[in-house]
Write an enzyme that holds these catalytic residues in place. Structure first.
Site, short mmCIF file in Angstrom:
data_model
loop_
_atom_site.label_atom_id
_atom_site.label_comp_id
_atom_site.label_asym_id
_atom_site.label_seq_id
_atom_site.Cartn_x
_atom_site.Cartn_y
_atom_site.Cartn_z
N ASP A 19 34.49 -51.67 -16.81
CA ASP A 19 35.45 -52.31 -15.89
C ASP A 19 36.85 -52.17 -16.46
OD1 ASP A 19 36.87 -53.99 -14.24
OD2 ASP A 19 36.07 -55.84 -15.12
N ASP A 27 34.37 -49.30 -12.67
CA ASP A 27 35.18 -48.52 -11.72
C ASP A 27 35.47 -47.13 -12.27
OD1 ASP A 27 37.28 -49.04 -13.63
OD2 ASP A 27 37.43 -51.04 -12.73
N ASP A 100 26.17 -38.85 -5.56
CA ASP A 100 24.94 -39.32 -4.91
C ASP A 100 25.15 -39.21 -3.40
OD1 ASP A 100 22.53 -40.82 -4.46
OD2 ASP A 100 22.87 -41.81 -6.39
N GLU A 267 15.83 -36.84 -4.84
CA GLU A 267 14.84 -37.86 -5.16
C GLU A 267 13.69 -37.67 -4.20
OE1 GLU A 267 14.59 -42.74 -5.52
OE2 GLU A 267 15.73 -41.82 -3.92
N ASP A 330 16.49 -47.95 -10.95
CA ASP A 330 15.49 -48.60 -10.09
C ASP A 330 14.30 -49.15 -10.87
OD1 ASP A 330 16.85 -48.08 -7.70
OD2 ASP A 330 15.88 -46.13 -7.42
#
Ligand code: NOJ
Length: 532
Positions: A19, A27, A100, A267, A330
């Site tokens: 950050d 960020d 992504d 994926e 995940d």
């Protein structure tokens, strides 16, 4: 070989990396400020590419995997100008940048969906998947959402259901409509033209659904599945992995091939390896790398890992490049899932197998799962399916130092810092020649400087061992033996010939050894160069 075949990918979950502006959320400026940590200096980790989880405008219902504008940057992360700088700064350090791409669904706040839901005759109506209710008013079929409940949400205004394999705030796009494909290819062009080196494509195997929307078969035994986990109760015959998906991927690949040196990673969750392998394409004209989660799903067991690797090696079509993933945003962290004693051997395995490794940020520090108090759970999966399913545990702030909030931020971060950050952090571990971070650095260095490890062949040895996984990597005149002890007891190798230990997971051993007598200490892995 291409860069994505010899290189190492490092995944950044941007909310939690660094950050820079004191809002408790990571960020782009934060990433830029830490690029030296990743590559470009003698002390850097030495990775070749970063894959950054979504940074686009989003209501953050699924923390960026619900995109409301594909061609901009979420103000929380920065802006396009900062992004361009990130690309430049990364490239200066020989770091490629992979973004992504989330093609299966948008946010319900994307203007395409706002239009689509505005009326049945809106030109974008068919960009999403709308169906009538059954005569009794119930959803069109039995499909479930991965995040709990039904996959269909009723729209009062236009009196139809729309499909969402994830949250109701993530409506699925209709990829059978060529306008959707054209719009999404434009999105990819936008970023490729900006200098992005590749994409990781979210749930690539989900984008096309059965034309007839048939019910999925219900699994015979669903006792262990939470009542609202409808997804977990079904066999996924009709909602994912439809044959038409492959035509679309081929067209995406053609776009990538019209640029120089871009990588297409996907994926891919499907029923079995046979279905998974198809995502390389019949003529290797689909994904360069369908993410391989086989090892991530294995228990910490030499036989299980060896079998997974051998199965893959045997099944891969000629020319298809393997890859391995041990962690991501995940799933529970390595140190928690496999146990802390496993992390060194796991690192050595990931970085010495044949194929592109992807490291999830923080694994190089041995970070463990965070403890998230119930009232601080953020992840919709945890909120809907139970605290034990929350993915927040592996998304806690990256641990830079022993400072408050682990040097991630000057304020309380969006998720609590995980335990152990006083020792598991970059600052402390950089000073410790025996730390897990030092091991990662040495493994990466060795891999980069060795044709055998970077691109050589793979051959298993010690076929029947229940305790050790060992293999040879070979290229030109280099022959490396990697021997990994999965147990917490000493193991004797009993092989033939002589070798020089180049690296032990314990970082304290470099000696010439007779392979008939070499001993692996508990939880030790060795890289041995064979002497002819
Ligand atoms: C897979 C991503 O890795 C996960 O984080 C996300 O929630 C789903 N796809 C939905 O986009």
């Amino acid at each position: 070989m291409d860069w994505w075949q010899t290189g190492i990918i490092y995944q950044i979950y941007p909310r939690s990396f660094k950050d820079s502006n004191g809002d408790g959320i990571g960020d782009l400026e934060g990433i830029i400020s830490q690029l030296d940590y990743l590559n470009g200096t003698p002390e850097s980790l030495g990775i070749d590419a970063i894959w950054i989880s979504p940074i686009f405008p989003s209501p953050m219902a699924d923390f960026g995997y619900d995109i409301s504008d594909y061609t901009n940057i979420h103000p929380i992360f920065g802006n396009l100008e900062a992004f361009d700088r990130l690309i430049d700064e990364a490239h200066r350090r020989n770091i490629r940048v992979i973004l992504d791409f989330v093609p299966n669904h948008t946010s319900d706040e994307h203007e395409w969906f706002l239009e689509s839901r505005s009326s049945r005759d809106n030109p974008k109506r068919d960009w999403y998947i709308w169906r009538d209710a059954k005569p009794d008013g119930s959803p069109p079929n039995n499909w479930g959402s991965m995040f709990g409940g039904e996959a269909w949400t009723w729209d009062e205004q236009t009196q139809q259901y729309y499909l969402h394999l994830f949250l109701d705030k993530q409506p699925d796009l209709n990829w059978r409509n060529p306008e959707v494909e054209a719009a999404m290819l434009d999105v990819l062009r936008f970023w490729l033209d900006r200098g992005v080196d590749g994409f990781r494509i979210d749930v690539m195997s989900y984008i096309v659904k059965d034309k007839h929307f048939r019910d999925n078969p219900v699994l015979p035994d669903v006792r262990a599945v939470a009542p609202n986990n409808l997804w977990g109760k079904l066999e996924h015959l009709y909602d994912i992995d439809q044959p038409e998906t492959h035509d679309i991927i081929r067209r995406i690949r053609r776009l990538f091939d019209s640029y120089q040196q871009r990588v297409l990673i996907g994926e891919v969750w499907v029923a079995n390896q046979e279905a998974w392998i198809k995502y390389y394409g019949q003529n290797l004209d689909e994904l360069h790398l369908p993410f391989n989660f086989d090892l991530l799903l294995c228990p910490w067991d030499a036989g299980a890992m060896r079998t997974a690797v051998n199965n893959l090696e045997a099944a891969l079509p000629v020319g298809a490049h393997p890859n391995y993933v041990l962690g991501n945003h995940d799933i529970s962290r390595l140190a928690t899932r496999f146990g802390e004693r496993a992390i060194r051997v796991a690192a050595m395995m990931l970085l010495t197998l044949r194929g592109t490794p992807t490291i999830y940020m923080g694994e190089e520090l041995g970070m463990i799962d965070g403890v998230i108090p119930p009232e601080r759970i953020q992840d919709p999966q945890g909120i809907n399916l139970g605290a034990d399913r929350t993915r927040d545990v592996c998304r806690t702030p990256f641990q830079w130092s022993s400072d408050s909030f682990a040097g991630f931020s000057i304020v309380e971060p969006w998720l609590p810092v995980a335990e152990g950050h006083l020792t598991r952090n970059v600052e402390v571990q950089s000073r410790d020649p025996y730390s897990i971070l030092s091991l990662y650095r040495q493994l990466i260095r060795l891999r980069r400087n060795s044709p055998a490890l970077g691109s050589g062949s793979y051959q298993e040895v010690l076929k029947d061992s229940e305790t050790c996984f060992a293999y040879l990597r070979e290229a030109e005149d280099e022959q490396y033996l990697i021997a990994l002890n999965f147990t917490n007891c000493e193991q004797q190798l009993i092989l033939e010939g002589q070798g020089k230990i180049l690296l032990s997971t314990h970082l304290d051993r470099e000696e010439t050894v007779d392979l008939s007598t070499v001993t692996l200490r508990p939880d030790e892995g060795l890289i041995i160069r064979l002497i002819k």
